[in-house]
Write a protein that holds these residues in place. Structure first.
Motif, short mmCIF file in Angstrom:
data_model
loop_
_atom_site.label_atom_id
_atom_site.label_comp_id
_atom_site.label_asym_id
_atom_site.label_seq_id
_atom_site.Cartn_x
_atom_site.Cartn_y
_atom_site.Cartn_z
N HIS A 138 -3.53 -7.76 -8.08
CA HIS A 138 -2.70 -8.77 -8.72
C HIS A 138 -2.30 -8.36 -10.13
CE1 HIS A 138 -3.70 -11.52 -5.42
NE2 HIS A 138 -2.75 -12.31 -5.87
N VAL A 139 -3.23 -7.76 -10.87
CA VAL A 139 -2.91 -7.30 -12.22
C VAL A 139 -1.84 -6.21 -12.17
CG1 VAL A 139 -3.81 -6.07 -14.24
CG2 VAL A 139 -5.13 -7.94 -13.21
N ALA A 140 -2.00 -5.23 -11.27
CA ALA A 140 -1.02 -4.15 -11.16
C ALA A 140 0.35 -4.68 -10.76
CB ALA A 140 -1.50 -3.11 -10.15
N ARG A 141 0.37 -5.59 -9.80
CA ARG A 141 1.64 -6.18 -9.38
C ARG A 141 2.29 -6.93 -10.55
NH1 ARG A 141 2.23 -11.23 -5.22
NH2 ARG A 141 4.39 -10.95 -4.59
N PHE A 148 0.84 -1.20 0.00
CA PHE A 148 0.00 0.00 0.00
C PHE A 148 0.87 1.26 0.00
CE2 PHE A 148 -2.31 3.47 1.93
CZ PHE A 148 -3.53 3.43 1.28
N LEU A 149 1.89 1.28 0.87
CA LEU A 149 2.76 2.45 0.94
C LEU A 149 3.56 2.62 -0.34
CD1 LEU A 149 4.08 2.19 4.62
CD2 LEU A 149 2.49 3.89 3.67
N LEU A 150 4.01 1.51 -0.92
CA LEU A 150 4.74 1.59 -2.18
C LEU A 150 3.85 2.20 -3.26
CD1 LEU A 150 7.07 -1.21 -3.51
CD2 LEU A 150 5.64 0.11 -5.06
N GLY A 151 2.59 1.74 -3.31
CA GLY A 151 1.65 2.31 -4.27
C GLY A 151 1.40 3.79 -4.02
N TRP A 152 1.31 4.16 -2.74
CA TRP A 152 1.08 5.57 -2.40
C TRP A 152 2.26 6.44 -2.85
CZ3 TRP A 152 -2.21 9.16 -1.56
CH2 TRP A 152 -1.87 10.33 -0.87
N ILE A 153 3.49 5.97 -2.62
CA ILE A 153 4.67 6.71 -3.06
C ILE A 153 4.68 6.82 -4.58
CG2 ILE A 153 7.19 6.70 -3.14
CD1 ILE A 153 7.14 5.24 -0.42
N ALA A 154 4.35 5.71 -5.27
CA ALA A 154 4.31 5.73 -6.73
C ALA A 154 3.25 6.70 -7.24
CB ALA A 154 4.04 4.32 -7.26
N LEU A 155 2.11 6.78 -6.55
CA LEU A 155 1.05 7.71 -6.96
C LEU A 155 1.53 9.15 -6.81
CD1 LEU A 155 -1.87 8.05 -7.90
CD2 LEU A 155 -2.58 8.01 -5.50
N GLN A 156 2.23 9.44 -5.71
CA GLN A 156 2.79 10.78 -5.53
C GLN A 156 3.81 11.09 -6.61
OE1 GLN A 156 3.97 10.13 -1.33
NE2 GLN A 156 2.69 11.87 -0.82
N LEU A 157 4.60 10.07 -7.00
CA LEU A 157 5.57 10.25 -8.07
C LEU A 157 4.86 10.57 -9.39
CD1 LEU A 157 8.62 10.02 -8.81
CD2 LEU A 157 8.18 7.63 -9.36
N VAL A 175 -0.25 8.79 -16.35
CA VAL A 175 -1.53 8.09 -16.25
C VAL A 175 -1.30 6.60 -15.99
CG1 VAL A 175 -3.66 7.47 -17.46
CG2 VAL A 175 -2.68 9.77 -17.73
N LEU A 176 -0.36 6.01 -16.75
CA LEU A 176 -0.06 4.59 -16.58
C LEU A 176 0.46 4.31 -15.18
CD1 LEU A 176 1.68 3.84 -20.00
CD2 LEU A 176 -0.56 3.02 -19.24
N LEU A 177 1.42 5.13 -14.73
CA LEU A 177 1.98 4.93 -13.40
C LEU A 177 0.92 5.13 -12.33
CD1 LEU A 177 4.33 4.37 -11.51
CD2 LEU A 177 4.97 6.80 -11.67
N GLY A 178 0.07 6.14 -12.52
CA GLY A 178 -1.00 6.38 -11.55
C GLY A 178 -1.94 5.19 -11.44
N ALA A 179 -2.27 4.59 -12.59
CA ALA A 179 -3.16 3.43 -12.57
C ALA A 179 -2.52 2.24 -11.87
CB ALA A 179 -3.54 3.04 -14.01
N VAL A 180 -1.24 1.99 -12.17
CA VAL A 180 -0.53 0.89 -11.51
C VAL A 180 -0.39 1.18 -10.02
CG1 VAL A 180 1.69 -0.32 -11.33
CG2 VAL A 180 0.68 0.12 -13.57
N ALA A 181 -0.12 2.43 -9.67
CA ALA A 181 0.03 2.80 -8.26
C ALA A 181 -1.25 2.53 -7.47
CB ALA A 181 0.42 4.28 -8.15
N VAL A 182 -2.38 2.93 -8.04
CA VAL A 182 -3.66 2.66 -7.39
C VAL A 182 -3.87 1.15 -7.26
CG1 VAL A 182 -6.17 2.85 -7.62
CG2 VAL A 182 -4.72 4.84 -8.08
N GLY A 183 -3.48 0.41 -8.31
CA GLY A 183 -3.59 -1.05 -8.24
C GLY A 183 -2.74 -1.65 -7.14
N LEU A 184 -1.52 -1.13 -6.97
CA LEU A 184 -0.65 -1.64 -5.91
C LEU A 184 -1.23 -1.32 -4.53
CD1 LEU A 184 2.90 -0.76 -7.31
CD2 LEU A 184 1.74 -2.98 -7.32
#
Length: 277
Positions: free
Chosen positions: A207-210, A43-52, A251-260
């Motif tokens: 699982h898809v995002a990971r 969750f935290l990794l996804g949150w950091i990626a979303l901020q990125l 957009v792609l990174l944001g989508a994967v980040a939310v998925g993570l």
């Protein structure tokens, strides 16, 4: 007629106790806590990626970066201690499963399950080590530097490019497998019945995002091997950074980040239903 020595008897009894604990005792309970701790990390990794993705973070979107974000407060550091203990217990649970688990399965299937458990044990132990190093303030996030150094070392040996390419292809296949498990919700085979459908939905997205993130990591390794350029390799942070560099990358990174983040919620909330790590 053979006679069992005291050492053999103690080893047999210890093995029996370990198996029982891994199947329904305290080791499984603590292992589930470690599984939940991995959910917090994702969750935290996804949150950091979303901020990125939105341009508001300089923290590395990797496991160390997630731990360092927690370590910013006293409560967070206390949580890291609990998480490290849970991750160590998770590693022990999976190690026991790798040695004695899945006895009711056919030999090929049992062997595959045990190898997977051994891999999860290594990952759990490594994450516990990262947690402790963050608490001790040793090492650094490195933004994939360790992975690049390792890749450079392998590329320098005869046949090293082939080894790196094979590892990359394995990660690419593993990413595809996780995407498949998410798309079909096949991950439910590790859970007891009765899981809320909203949690299953989070698991599917997660699982898809990971899988996408790990597949990109595999592609980076294949490129590093093809061009004999270790700078193209890296960790999960490099894979997420590669997504950001693509057209519509934010957009792609944001989508994967939310998925993570969804994957983290899934692991955290489904830990109590977990039957297999």
């Amino acid at each position: 007629m053979s006679h069992e020595t005291d050492g053999e008897r103690l080893a047999r009894e210890a093995g029996r106790a370990a198996r029982a604990s891994a199947e329904y005792g305290w080791l499984r309970t603590l292992g589930r806590a470690g599984y939940a701790a991995k959910g917090v990390l994702w969750f935290l990794l996804g949150w950091i990626a979303l901020q990125l993705a939105v341009g508001s973070s300089r923290q590395s979107p990797n496991q160390r970066g997630a731990f360092e974000q927690l370590a910013a407060t006293g409560l967070g550091r206390a949580l890291i201690v609990v998480m490290a203990a849970g991750l160590a217990a998770y590693a022990l649970w999976q190690a026991v499963e790798a040695v004695w688990g899945f006895r009711t399965l056919e030999a090929p299937h049992r062997a595959a399950k045990r190898v997977a458990s051994a891999g999860r044990a290594v990952v759990g132990l490594a994450l516990a080590g990262v947690a402790l190093s963050v608490l001790a303030r040793t090492g650094s996030a490195g933004s994939g530097q360790t992975e690049r150094q390792l890749t450079a070392g392998v590329l320098a040996v005869p046949g090293g490019a082939v080894i790196v390419a094979v590892v990359g292809l394995v990660l690419l296949g593993l990413g595809g497998y996780w995407v498949y498990r998410g798309w079909t919700a096949a991950f439910r085979d590790k859970l007891r019945p009765g899981v809320d459908r909203r949690l299953v939905a989070a698991g599917r997205v997660g699982h898809v995002a990971r899988g996408v993130a790990i597949a990109v990591l595999g592609v980076l390794l294949v490129l590093a091997a093809a061009r004999r350029d270790p700078s193209r390799a890296g960790g999960i942070d490099s894979a997420l950074g590669a997504l950001l560099a693509l057209p519509l990358g934010a957009v792609l990174l944001g989508a994967v980040a939310v998925g993570l983040m969804c994957f983290g919620v899934f692991q955290l909330a489904s830990a109590r239903y977990l039957e297999e790590g």
